[in-house]
Design a protein around this motif. Sequence first.
Motif, PDB file in Angstrom:
ATOM      1  N   THR A 112      11.175   6.387  29.498  1.00 23.43           N
ATOM      2  CA  THR A 112      12.140   5.395  29.018  1.00 23.43           C
ATOM      3  C   THR A 112      13.028   5.023  30.193  1.00 23.43           C
ATOM      4  O   THR A 112      12.854   5.525  31.303  1.00 23.43           O
ATOM      5  CB  THR A 112      12.995   5.965  27.881  1.00 23.43           C
ATOM      6  OG1 THR A 112      13.895   6.941  28.441  1.00 23.43           O
ATOM      7  CG2 THR A 112      12.149   6.608  26.799  1.00 23.43           C
TER       8      THR A 112
ATOM      9  N   TYR B 151      19.208  14.502  21.596  1.00 20.97           N
ATOM     10  CA  TYR B 151      17.798  14.401  21.193  1.00 20.97           C
ATOM     11  C   TYR B 151      17.446  12.953  20.918  1.00 20.97           C
ATOM     12  O   TYR B 151      18.303  12.168  20.485  1.00 20.97           O
ATOM     13  CB  TYR B 151      17.551  15.203  19.902  1.00 20.97           C
ATOM     14  CG  TYR B 151      17.785  16.694  20.035  1.00 20.97           C
ATOM     15  CD1 TYR B 151      16.967  17.469  20.854  1.00 20.97           C
ATOM     16  CD2 TYR B 151      18.812  17.312  19.329  1.00 20.97           C
ATOM     17  CE1 TYR B 151      17.190  18.840  20.970  1.00 20.97           C
ATOM     18  CE2 TYR B 151      19.030  18.680  19.442  1.00 20.97           C
ATOM     19  CZ  TYR B 151      18.218  19.441  20.261  1.00 20.97           C
ATOM     20  OH  TYR B 151      18.424  20.778  20.389  1.00 20.97           O
ATOM     21  N   SER B 152      16.167  12.641  21.106  1.00 22.12           N
ATOM     22  CA  SER B 152      15.705  11.306  20.702  1.00 22.12           C
ATOM     23  C   SER B 152      15.909  11.153  19.200  1.00 22.12           C
ATOM     24  O   SER B 152      15.671  12.083  18.420  1.00 22.12           O
ATOM     25  CB  SER B 152      14.222  11.136  21.029  1.00 22.12           C
ATOM     26  OG  SER B 152      13.721   9.997  20.367  1.00 22.12           O
ATOM     27  N   LYS B 153      16.340   9.948  18.806  1.00 21.85           N
ATOM     28  CA  LYS B 153      16.572   9.723  17.381  1.00 21.85           C
ATOM     29  C   LYS B 153      15.278   9.278  16.673  1.00 21.85           C
ATOM     30  O   LYS B 153      15.246   9.125  15.459  1.00 21.85           O
ATOM     31  CB  LYS B 153      17.647   8.627  17.255  1.00 21.85           C
ATOM     32  CG  LYS B 153      18.161   8.366  15.858  1.00 21.85           C
ATOM     33  CD  LYS B 153      19.297   7.338  15.934  1.00 21.85           C
ATOM     34  CE  LYS B 153      19.708   6.834  14.576  1.00 21.85           C
ATOM     35  NZ  LYS B 153      20.802   5.843  14.690  1.00 21.85           N
TER      36      LYS B 153
ATOM     37  N   ILE C 197      19.625   7.884  21.102  1.00 17.24           N
ATOM     38  CA  ILE C 197      19.705   9.363  21.019  1.00 17.24           C
ATOM     39  C   ILE C 197      20.741   9.795  19.975  1.00 17.24           C
ATOM     40  O   ILE C 197      21.610   9.004  19.569  1.00 17.24           O
ATOM     41  CB  ILE C 197      20.097   9.989  22.376  1.00 17.24           C
ATOM     42  CG1 ILE C 197      21.388   9.352  22.908  1.00 17.24           C
ATOM     43  CG2 ILE C 197      18.969   9.874  23.361  1.00 17.24           C
ATOM     44  CD1 ILE C 197      21.947  10.058  24.135  1.00 17.24           C
TER      45      ILE C 197
ATOM     46  N   ASP D 183      15.342  11.697  32.477  1.00 20.74           N
ATOM     47  CA  ASP D 183      14.701  11.095  31.304  1.00 20.74           C
ATOM     48  C   ASP D 183      14.385  12.192  30.278  1.00 20.74           C
ATOM     49  O   ASP D 183      14.617  13.383  30.534  1.00 20.74           O
ATOM     50  CB  ASP D 183      13.416  10.384  31.747  1.00 20.74           C
ATOM     51  CG  ASP D 183      12.920   9.364  30.731  1.00 20.74           C
ATOM     52  OD1 ASP D 183      13.542   9.235  29.655  1.00 20.74           O
ATOM     53  OD2 ASP D 183      11.907   8.703  31.012  1.00 20.74           O
ATOM     54  N   PHE D 184      13.845  11.801  29.123  1.00 20.78           N
ATOM     55  CA  PHE D 184      13.469  12.785  28.105  1.00 20.78           C
ATOM     56  C   PHE D 184      12.456  13.774  28.667  1.00 20.78           C
ATOM     57  O   PHE D 184      11.688  13.455  29.581  1.00 20.78           O
ATOM     58  CB  PHE D 184      12.838  12.082  26.902  1.00 20.78           C
ATOM     59  CG  PHE D 184      13.827  11.314  26.065  1.00 20.78           C
ATOM     60  CD1 PHE D 184      14.712  11.968  25.227  1.00 20.78           C
ATOM     61  CD2 PHE D 184      13.855   9.931  26.115  1.00 20.78           C
ATOM     62  CE1 PHE D 184      15.619  11.258  24.452  1.00 20.78           C
ATOM     63  CE2 PHE D 184      14.749   9.214  25.340  1.00 20.78           C
ATOM     64  CZ  PHE D 184      15.637   9.879  24.505  1.00 20.78           C
TER      65      PHE D 184
ATOM     66  N   VAL E 161       8.668   9.771  23.878  1.00 24.26           N
ATOM     67  CA  VAL E 161       9.428   9.502  22.648  1.00 24.26           C
ATOM     68  C   VAL E 161       8.507   8.986  21.545  1.00 24.26           C
ATOM     69  O   VAL E 161       7.576   8.247  21.809  1.00 24.26           O
ATOM     70  CB  VAL E 161      10.524   8.457  22.966  1.00 24.26           C
ATOM     71  CG1 VAL E 161      11.117   7.885  21.685  1.00 24.26           C
ATOM     72  CG2 VAL E 161      11.607   9.085  23.821  1.00 24.26           C
TER      73      VAL E 161
ATOM     74  N   LEU F 190      17.021  15.085  25.750  1.00 23.83           N
ATOM     75  CA  LEU F 190      17.523  14.373  26.940  1.00 23.83           C
ATOM     76  C   LEU F 190      18.527  15.284  27.646  1.00 23.83           C
ATOM     77  O   LEU F 190      19.529  15.698  27.041  1.00 23.83           O
ATOM     78  CB  LEU F 190      18.199  13.070  26.528  1.00 23.83           C
ATOM     79  CG  LEU F 190      18.653  12.189  27.688  1.00 23.83           C
ATOM     80  CD1 LEU F 190      17.474  11.399  28.256  1.00 23.83           C
ATOM     81  CD2 LEU F 190      19.753  11.214  27.268  1.00 23.83           C
TER      82      LEU F 190
ATOM     83  N   TRP G 299      16.075   5.794  30.580  1.00 25.50           N
ATOM     84  CA  TRP G 299      17.101   6.794  30.905  1.00 25.50           C
ATOM     85  C   TRP G 299      16.863   7.343  32.292  1.00 25.50           C
ATOM     86  O   TRP G 299      15.743   7.694  32.648  1.00 25.50           O
ATOM     87  CB  TRP G 299      17.046   7.968  29.914  1.00 25.50           C
ATOM     88  CG  TRP G 299      17.737   7.747  28.603  1.00 25.50           C
ATOM     89  CD1 TRP G 299      17.138   7.635  27.391  1.00 25.50           C
ATOM     90  CD2 TRP G 299      19.153   7.662  28.374  1.00 25.50           C
ATOM     91  NE1 TRP G 299      18.079   7.471  26.405  1.00 25.50           N
ATOM     92  CE2 TRP G 299      19.328   7.479  26.987  1.00 25.50           C
ATOM     93  CE3 TRP G 299      20.271   7.707  29.199  1.00 25.50           C
ATOM     94  CZ2 TRP G 299      20.574   7.348  26.404  1.00 25.50           C
ATOM     95  CZ3 TRP G 299      21.520   7.577  28.616  1.00 25.50           C
ATOM     96  CH2 TRP G 299      21.671   7.398  27.239  1.00 25.50           C
TER      97      TRP G 299
ATOM     98  N   LYS H 251      13.508   2.784  22.147  1.00 27.85           N
ATOM     99  CA  LYS H 251      12.980   3.907  22.926  1.00 27.85           C
ATOM    100  C   LYS H 251      14.075   4.849  23.412  1.00 27.85           C
ATOM    101  O   LYS H 251      13.820   6.022  23.663  1.00 27.85           O
ATOM    102  CB  LYS H 251      12.219   3.376  24.145  1.00 27.85           C
ATOM    103  CG  LYS H 251      10.900   2.735  23.777  1.00 27.85           C
ATOM    104  CD  LYS H 251      10.244   2.203  25.018  1.00 27.85           C
ATOM    105  CE  LYS H 251       8.973   1.454  24.664  1.00 27.85           C
ATOM    106  NZ  LYS H 251       8.525   0.619  25.776  1.00 27.85           N
ATOM    107  N   THR H 252      15.291   4.330  23.600  1.00 27.25           N
ATOM    108  CA  THR H 252      16.303   5.143  24.284  1.00 27.25           C
ATOM    109  C   THR H 252      17.347   5.755  23.353  1.00 27.25           C
ATOM    110  O   THR H 252      18.119   6.607  23.794  1.00 27.25           O
ATOM    111  CB  THR H 252      17.043   4.286  25.333  1.00 27.25           C
ATOM    112  OG1 THR H 252      17.531   3.115  24.686  1.00 27.25           O
ATOM    113  CG2 THR H 252      16.128   3.888  26.468  1.00 27.25           C
TER     114      THR H 252
END
Length: 375
Positions: free
Chosen positions: A206, A294-296, A265, A359-360, A364, A344, A208, A262-263
């Motif tokens: 992503t 965390y990714s949502k 969180i 990044d993560f 994701v 993240l 990030w 995508k981003t």
Amino acid sequence: MTENNRNHDTDPGAEGSDRVIGTPTSDSRVVSGSAEEQGDYEGAYSAAEAHPRPEEVQRKGERTAAVWFTLAFLGGVGFLVSYFLFPPDAEGDPAIADPLLGQWSNMLMGGTLTLSLFGIGAGMTVWARRIMPHYEVANDYDELPSSPEEKSSFRDFFMRGADESGFTRRPLMRRTLLLAMAPLGVAPIVLLRDAGPLPRETLKHTMWEQGMHMVVEGSDREGEDRWIHEDDIRTGGMISALPFVEPDPEHPHGLSLDAQAKTVILLIRLEESEFSDEMSREQRNWTHNGIVAYSKICTHVGCPAALYESGSHRILCPCHQSTFDAANGAKVVFGPANRALPMLPVTVDEEGYLVADGDFNEPVGPTFWDAQREN
Ligand code: FES
């Protein structure tokens, strides 16, 4: 070449040589122009039962079939032309992204493909009805398995069929049929163009990156006022956040919808002591003063996992009730999701504003990331 694809004629002729299926014979006796010419086949049906078409009818049939095959060829070429005529990309001009042009593109491709397939079918029908002889036969059912004689007779009958089909001695029809099928053979290959280009690594990452500030999702604050400070999150609290990006004319809020999806969180704050011992040292290093990100996007089928229950540290996805443990790397504790929410790494700048530390740790969202996983 094996013994099976040779035809041992009952009378091999002066040379006495074997003949390969699909090749013209040097002996015109096997050509189905008249009953006499087919006289001494030994097959399932005797030649006396065949009713060959008159030569004149066969010639006309060949021409008609050739016309159909030529039309089929033109249809196949038309299909390829109409496929490449309209580029798929919306920035091209014209492009199939335009609904009207897309409609034309579909109609042209469908029409030409139909013409091509119909032409081949019609030509083969003419071939069977005007060139090949027809039979009137009645067979009693025999016991199985077939006797060696019957097997041998079937082979002879097959060879006679190859001769009688006219495939080897009607070059115009044969060539136009092959011509008609050539563009259709290529069609599936060119359609693979729609499958590319390969995404390579792009789906795994992503936007990030280290040092990116975070803003509250949906906030309409301007500039640096939007940055989230570590003190903005109380213990037990949760904030839905996005990376901070300067707005541009195309994206007044800085991020496209795709980038937001995508981003986005979840920023959650726990007591340090509440984190599970099962979390790896690396995962603990990715937290800051009890704040974890965390990714949502749910790893099941991609709904926003937006519900948080602070007492149990459970993150709940409302779509199919997948539940993740925020105190343990967002591991799945219930539901159909197969994978933890990606984490993240989070830290702060010198003023205490939260920033990403990279990044993560995983791609994701759902889909094929799980395909190769064994557990
Ligand atoms: S999408 Fe989250 S549980 Fe199905």
